[in-house]
Design a protein around this motif. Sequence first.
Motif, PDB file in Angstrom:
ATOM      1  N   ARG A 194       0.822  -1.214   0.000  1.00 23.13           N
ATOM      2  CA  ARG A 194       0.000   0.000   0.000  1.00 23.13           C
ATOM      3  C   ARG A 194       0.855   1.263   0.000  1.00 23.13           C
ATOM      4  O   ARG A 194       0.673   2.129  -0.853  1.00 23.13           O
ATOM      5  N   THR A 195       1.777   1.360   0.941  1.00 23.58           N
ATOM      6  CA  THR A 195       2.588   2.579   1.040  1.00 23.58           C
ATOM      7  C   THR A 195       4.079   2.276   1.112  1.00 23.58           C
ATOM      8  O   THR A 195       4.876   3.197   1.271  1.00 23.58           O
ATOM      9  N   GLN A 196       4.467   1.025   0.998  1.00 28.51           N
ATOM     10  CA  GLN A 196       5.872   0.664   1.163  1.00 28.51           C
ATOM     11  C   GLN A 196       6.658   0.940  -0.120  1.00 28.51           C
ATOM     12  O   GLN A 196       6.507   0.263  -1.123  1.00 28.51           O
ATOM     13  N   THR A 197       7.517   1.953  -0.059  1.00 26.19           N
ATOM     14  CA  THR A 197       8.383   2.289  -1.183  1.00 26.19           C
ATOM     15  C   THR A 197       9.720   1.559  -1.029  1.00 26.19           C
ATOM     16  O   THR A 197       9.929   0.810  -0.067  1.00 26.19           O
ATOM     17  N   LEU A 198      10.638   1.792  -1.956  1.00 26.49           N
ATOM     18  CA  LEU A 198      11.906   1.079  -1.940  1.00 26.49           C
ATOM     19  C   LEU A 198      12.682   1.303  -0.648  1.00 26.49           C
ATOM     20  O   LEU A 198      13.183   0.358  -0.036  1.00 26.49           O
ATOM     21  N   SER A 199      12.795   2.551  -0.237  1.00 29.86           N
ATOM     22  CA  SER A 199      13.565   2.839   0.972  1.00 29.86           C
ATOM     23  C   SER A 199      12.935   2.186   2.197  1.00 29.86           C
ATOM     24  O   SER A 199      13.648   1.663   3.076  1.00 29.86           O
ATOM     25  N   LEU A 200      11.618   2.185   2.272  1.00 30.43           N
ATOM     26  CA  LEU A 200      10.928   1.556   3.392  1.00 30.43           C
ATOM     27  C   LEU A 200      11.052   0.035   3.329  1.00 30.43           C
ATOM     28  O   LEU A 200      11.194  -0.628   4.364  1.00 30.43           O
TER      29      LEU A 200
END
Length: 235
Positions: free
Chosen positions: A183-189
């Motif tokens: 849902r909101t997890q980008t590469l850095s996360l």
Amino acid sequence: MDFLSPLLTADTLKISVILLTLKVAGIATVVSSVLGILTAWCIARRPFPGRTWVDALCALPLVLPPTVIGYYLILLVGRRGLLGPWLAEFGINLMFSWEGAVVAATVVVFPLIYKSARAALEAVDHNLENAARTLGASEWKVFLRVSLPLAWRGILAGVMLAFARGMGEFGATLMIAGNLPGRTQTLSLAIYSAFQAGDDAQALALVIATSLLCMGVLILADKLATGGLSFGRGA
């Protein structure tokens, strides 16, 4: 290179995370480009009272810790924030959503575009702009037909740098959008989560993917800034 093969499998390298990162960074860059270029144009045109304060405010996200930016955004668009209840009336909830990640990335990358655009616009020969005004062109036409075409290379280089920065945004995104897989997890996360979970293979694969993407953007931005890339015939 066989030792890298297990790191680059579809299971390890989550394509959905990369696509979400590109979407968030891309939308944030587009929005910041419009706002940053127009703001830079207004400030670069002529002095006005308080211009120094406006310039400092536009550049502030460059020096603020990302967590501070995230906290400001919570105070602004959170459920109990300044604009949160008003946005809720239209069914908009930016907290823990990918749209919130876009807002966070937009604020973070805005100064990069603004600073690049202002420097590029101020470097334009003002005699050419004055000549257009003498011929009856409005300020808007001067901007679109003279200033912007002459400053496009510097502006575009700033846009590319902003896009690379948007892909790596972490702190502000974590505070306003959270770290929700799918849902909101980008590469850095995703890298942070994989490292915390002890999944070194996935962390390394995502690190390699992020590094390659950012390196490509930085090389392209450098070629644009130095004039090493031409889109014309004979390039």
